[in-house]
Design an enzyme around this catalytic site. Structure first.
Site, PDB file in Angstrom:
ATOM      1  N   VAL A  31      17.510 -13.934 -22.643  1.00  0.00           N
ATOM      2  CA  VAL A  31      17.666 -15.376 -22.409  1.00  0.00           C
ATOM      3  C   VAL A  31      18.990 -15.608 -21.688  1.00  0.00           C
ATOM      4  O   VAL A  31      20.010 -15.003 -22.027  1.00  0.00           O
ATOM      5  CB  VAL A  31      17.650 -16.153 -23.751  1.00  0.00           C
ATOM      6  CG1 VAL A  31      17.976 -17.623 -23.528  1.00  0.00           C
ATOM      7  CG2 VAL A  31      16.306 -16.003 -24.449  1.00  0.00           C
ATOM      8  N   GLY A  38      24.360 -15.341 -22.156  1.00  0.00           N
ATOM      9  CA  GLY A  38      23.062 -14.681 -22.214  1.00  0.00           C
ATOM     10  C   GLY A  38      22.934 -13.910 -23.515  1.00  0.00           C
ATOM     11  O   GLY A  38      23.925 -13.739 -24.237  1.00  0.00           O
ATOM     12  N   LYS A  39      21.752 -13.475 -23.835  1.00  0.00           N
ATOM     13  CA  LYS A  39      21.558 -12.613 -25.008  1.00  0.00           C
ATOM     14  C   LYS A  39      20.198 -11.964 -24.906  1.00  0.00           C
ATOM     15  O   LYS A  39      19.290 -12.495 -24.248  1.00  0.00           O
ATOM     16  CB  LYS A  39      21.623 -13.433 -26.296  1.00  0.00           C
ATOM     17  CG  LYS A  39      21.978 -12.616 -27.521  1.00  0.00           C
ATOM     18  CD  LYS A  39      23.472 -12.346 -27.618  1.00  0.00           C
ATOM     19  CE  LYS A  39      23.846 -11.512 -28.818  1.00  0.00           C
ATOM     20  NZ  LYS A  39      25.302 -11.507 -29.025  1.00  0.00           N
ATOM     21  N   GLY A  40      20.046 -10.819 -25.555  1.00  0.00           N
ATOM     22  CA  GLY A  40      18.755 -10.149 -25.563  1.00  0.00           C
ATOM     23  C   GLY A  40      18.477  -9.550 -26.930  1.00  0.00           C
ATOM     24  O   GLY A  40      19.390  -9.383 -27.748  1.00  0.00           O
TER      25      GLY A  40
END
Ligand code: NAD
Length: 421
Positions: free
Chosen positions: A65, A110-112
């Site tokens: 994201v 962001g992040k995953g």
């Protein structure tokens, strides 16, 4: 028969949006800007196959994201955990946007994450999963676009596989596509310790503000991984007494203090902090509510809630973890004069040294650990001072103060860029 009351699960995305709304309201942001900043820019969901050691094929689900790119490329970790959800990753991505803005580094959020319990996989399976997940999200990542880093259950080895996979696709080595890499691959000195080191710099500043002598402080740490274990070591080095630590298997307590290096050695051997000779096993709830001076949540979200906030005894709570405290709990802590160093400030040392790593990779010029820590200390001290000033001048808690600073910076960048087309 009495019906059991089950508390509704707390949704991290709901928490993140409520925290944003509070700041947007106070800043009097325009309705259009609020709508833009309240949602992520991009959400990618991938389902991908991995060949397991027994020859079977399993399909895993993962996310990447990007919340806001107004101030620079997306930056944020990759989490491997069985409880990962898209909402959790969205919350973590939004928190990254504010975090980068609080410390003034030129990244967006962001992040995953991948839904997996990596403890049940072999190293070979984790490598296969990492390489295929990297391939699936390679439509988003890149050194100028989106730069992943380690988070829960991922580490320098995971980043090495991600960097190698991305580099194989483009045909040349791209160290700056991820941070938190091993040092021989272009990792930065001090990155492994950076989250904890940054948190301890803010604790030192907070203790000074509160008139607390760290050499007399008793510390409890929830979570004994990258952030928590190193924070415990660094607090011991500051002269504090670490009286309790925990991991996902349980918590241990010793009134006279735990030898942090012995806990590390024990955990290495037994994969758990529990059972350390001379320590008493306590529950995770008891750890949070212990009679201590400093509490360092360094595990997962939603640990301090309306249900236990009133029982927290620590004067100072330093959020090494992301999202450990709910908005209701924040109000209770503030009323009870507990001083919270909020996550977006407290654990920003990780992303700050990730930024340093990215700069070093792009310049092909590497710094010593002393240079890294000096720059890190300067960033953290400045961000802490600005947040404290805001908190005192606006008469708000430290979280709202950090949000006011961060959201204003992101809002300014977003509005000055204008609305395309
Ligand atoms: P990690 O995987 O190295 O460690 C997590 C630790 O938490 C492990 O010891 C695990 O056993 C423990 N844990 C999990 N569930 C628990 C529970 N219910 N009770 C007690 N302990 C529990 O992960 P990490 O990188 O140290 O991340 C921890 C937190 O710090 C996360 O919130 C993460 O987002 C945040 N953070 C990490 C970084 C980083 O650079 N690694 C940067 C900023 C923020």
């Amino acid at each position: 028969m009495a019906t059991e009351q089950i508390a509704p699960a707390i949704n991290a995305w709901d928490v993140a949006q409520r925290q944003f709304d509070l700041a947007a309201e106070r800043l009097n942001l325009s309705p259009g800007l609020r709508r833009v900043l309240r949602e992520p820019k991009r959400e990618l969901t991938v389902h991908f196959p991995v060949k397991m050691d027994d020859g079977s094929v399993q399909v895993f689900t993962g996310y990447r994201v990007q919340h806001n790119l107004g101030r620079g490329p997306a930056k944020g970790g990759i989490r491997y955990h069985q409880d990962v959800t898209l909402d959790e990753v969205k919350a973590l991505a939004m928190w990254m946007t504010w975090k980068c803005a609080v410390v003034g580094i030129p990244f967006g959020g962001g992040k995953g994450g991948v839904i997996v319990n990596p403890k049940k996989l072999s190293q070979r399976e984790i490598e296969g999963l990492t390489r295929r997940f990297t391939t699936e999200i390679s439509i988003l990542i890149g050194p100028e676009r989106d730069i992943p880093a380690p988070d829960v259950n991922t580490n320098a080895q995971t980043m090495a596989w991600m960097m190698d996979t991305y580099s194989m696709h483009v045909g040349y080595t791209v160290p700056a596509v991820v941070t938190g890499k091993p040092i021989p691959l272009g990792g930065s000195e001090g990155r492994n310790e950076a989250t904890a080191q940054g948190a301890v710099y803010t604790i030192v500043d907070a203790a000074q503000h509160l008139g607390m002598d760290l050499r007399k402080c008793r510390v409890a740490v929830q979570g004994f991984g990258n952030a928590g274990a190193i924070a415990a070591q660094l607090m011991a080095a500051e002269g504090s007494t670490v009286i309790a630590v925990s991991d996902s298997t349980g918590a241990i307590y010793r009134r006279q203090g735990l030898a942090v290096n012995s806990v590390l050695a024990w955990k290495q051997e037994h994969h758990s902090v529990v059972g350390l000779p001379g320590s008493k096993e306590i529950s995770n709830e008891e750890l949070l509510e212990l009679d201590c001076d400093i509490l360092i949540p360094a595990a997962l979200e939603n640990q301090i809630t309306a249900a236990n906030a009133g029982k927290i005894q620590a004067r100072l709570i330093a959020e090494a973890a992301n999202g450990p405290t709910t908005p209701e709990a924040d109000e209770i802590l503030y009323k009870n004069a507990r001083f919270v160093i909020p996550d977006i400030l407290c654990n920003a040392g990780g992303v700050t040294v990730s930024y340093f790593e990215w700069v070093q990779d792009l310049e092909r010029d590497f710094w010593t650990v002393a240079q890294v820590n000096e720059k890190l200390r300067a960033v953290m001290t400045k961000a802490f001072a600005s947040t404290l000033d805001m908190s005192l001048s606006e008469q708000v808690n430290m979280r709202t103060a950090a949000y006011l600073l961060a959201v204003q910076r992101v809002a300014d960048a977003t509005s000055v860029r204008g609305l395309y087309p």
